[in-house]
Design an enzyme around this catalytic site. Structure first.
Site, mmCIF file in Angstrom:
data_model
loop_
_atom_site.group_PDB
_atom_site.id
_atom_site.type_symbol
_atom_site.label_atom_id
_atom_site.label_comp_id
_atom_site.label_asym_id
_atom_site.label_seq_id
_atom_site.Cartn_x
_atom_site.Cartn_y
_atom_site.Cartn_z
ATOM 1 N N HIS A 147 0.725 -1.143 -0.062
ATOM 2 C CA HIS A 147 -0.117 0.117 -0.182
ATOM 3 C C HIS A 147 0.694 1.151 0.034
ATOM 4 C CE1 HIS A 147 -2.840 2.992 0.830
ATOM 5 N NE2 HIS A 147 -2.118 3.410 2.037
ATOM 6 N N HIS A 152 1.326 5.188 -2.479
ATOM 7 C CA HIS A 152 1.624 6.670 -2.262
ATOM 8 C C HIS A 152 3.023 7.270 -2.881
ATOM 9 C CE1 HIS A 152 -0.941 7.490 1.310
ATOM 10 N NE2 HIS A 152 -0.784 6.277 1.643
HETATM 11 FE FE FE Z 1 -2.022 5.327 3.208
#
Ligand code: FE
Ligand code: PHE
Length: 295
Positions: A147, A152
């Site tokens: 993730h 990001h």
């Molecule tokens: Fe996050």
């Protein structure tokens, strides 16, 4: 995936734990973290199964980003390096420093919000270093290395988004002093985690929570079910969010320039006004909403 690094006090005060050589450190082994909560990426701990999980997650997400993720993300995702092994953070940081003066740093998991804000203000993005188990392939309750990296890091290569993230960190330190971190956390949630953007190619995702999710990426961009609302700062700060299901509302920006400019003013009077106005439920409509229709 549905949690940012912002949850208050999560994993704080976990007792130091030891682990034998070759043994996987338990999640939340904060004993190996420095005082700023960063830690070296424990690369030797990754098993072949961990690398394989990364490879399969990467393959599944990269196969569906065309047409659903914003162009800035698609153009930058290759900067993560080879898609078949968990990357070394240092290799990504080298490229990131040249592109936008950001770097990524390892963390053992969720960190207290002030530590999180401080790292962002220094243009250091905290990346959880452990990989979810194969049983958590579709859903993991805390952010893991996939993730954090896939969701990001690519947009940190975009200069405007990179500046937004630093400004957010500085704003977070101020919000914490003012007791308004919860209002600011909603801005993070509805932009950095679950934001949509509508540019020349149409409606696309830029939020990490959607970009790293198997099902929510398509849902957020093309399902008729959720509400989609034109970005409005105070509306976002008033809006509660879901942590255990797909979002009921998404907020849509026109550009990263718009996002940066709309968040540039001093938030101090805005926090005061917003706390007087009261909350809006996650999927509810509100006066003044600019509905964004699907094509
Ligand atoms: Fe996050
Ligand atoms: N302008 C905000 C403030 O004064 C700081 C901020 C910038 C917060 C960008 C979030 C995002 O508090």
């Amino acid at each position: 995936m549905k949690t940012s690094g912002l949850e208050k006090g999560v994993n704080q005060g976990v007792a130091p734990v030891t682990y034998g050589q070759g043994e996987r450190p338990p999640r939340g082994d904060y004993a190996r973290a420095r005082s700023d909560y960063t830690c070296a990426q424990d690369y030797a701990q990754y098993s072949e199964a961990d690398h394989d999980t990364y490879r399969r997650l990467y393959a599944r997400q990269s196969a569906q980003i065309e047409g659903l993720a914003c162009r800035e993300f698609i153009d930058a995702v290759a900067q993560l390096g080879a898609p078949d092994r968990i990357p070394r953070f240092e290799a990504i940081s080298e490229r990131l420093r040249k592109a936008t003066r950001w770097e990524i740093v390892g963390v053992p998991g969720l960190i207290p919000e002030e530590a999180f804000f401080a790292l962002l203000a220094q243009r250091r993005f905290p990346v959880t270093d452990w990989m979810r188990t194969p049983e958590e392939f579709d859903y993991v309750v805390e952010p893991d290395v996939f993730h954090d990296l896939f969701g990001h890091v690519p947009l940190l290569f975009n200069p405007m988004f990179a500046d937004y993230m630093q400004a957010y960190g500085e704003g977070g330190l101020k919000a914490a002093r003012l007791g308004s971190a919860e209002l600011l956390a909603r801005l993070y949630w509805y932009t950095v985690e679950f934001g949509l953007i509508r540019g020349s190619e149409g409606l696309r995702a830029y939020g990490a929570g959607v970009l790293s999710s198997a099902g929510e990426l398509r849902y957020s961009v093309s399902s008729p079910e959720p509400r989609r609302i034109g970005f409005e700062l105070e509306r976002i700060m008033r809006t509660r969010y879901k942590i255990d299901s797909y979002q009921a509302s998404y907020f849509v920006i026109d550009s990263f320039d718009q996002l940066f400019e709309a968040t540039a003013p001093d938030f101090t009077p805005i926090y005061e006004r917003v706390s007087r106005l009261g909350e809006i439920e996650a999927g509810a409509a509100a006066d003044g909403d600019r509905a964004i229709a699907l094509p």
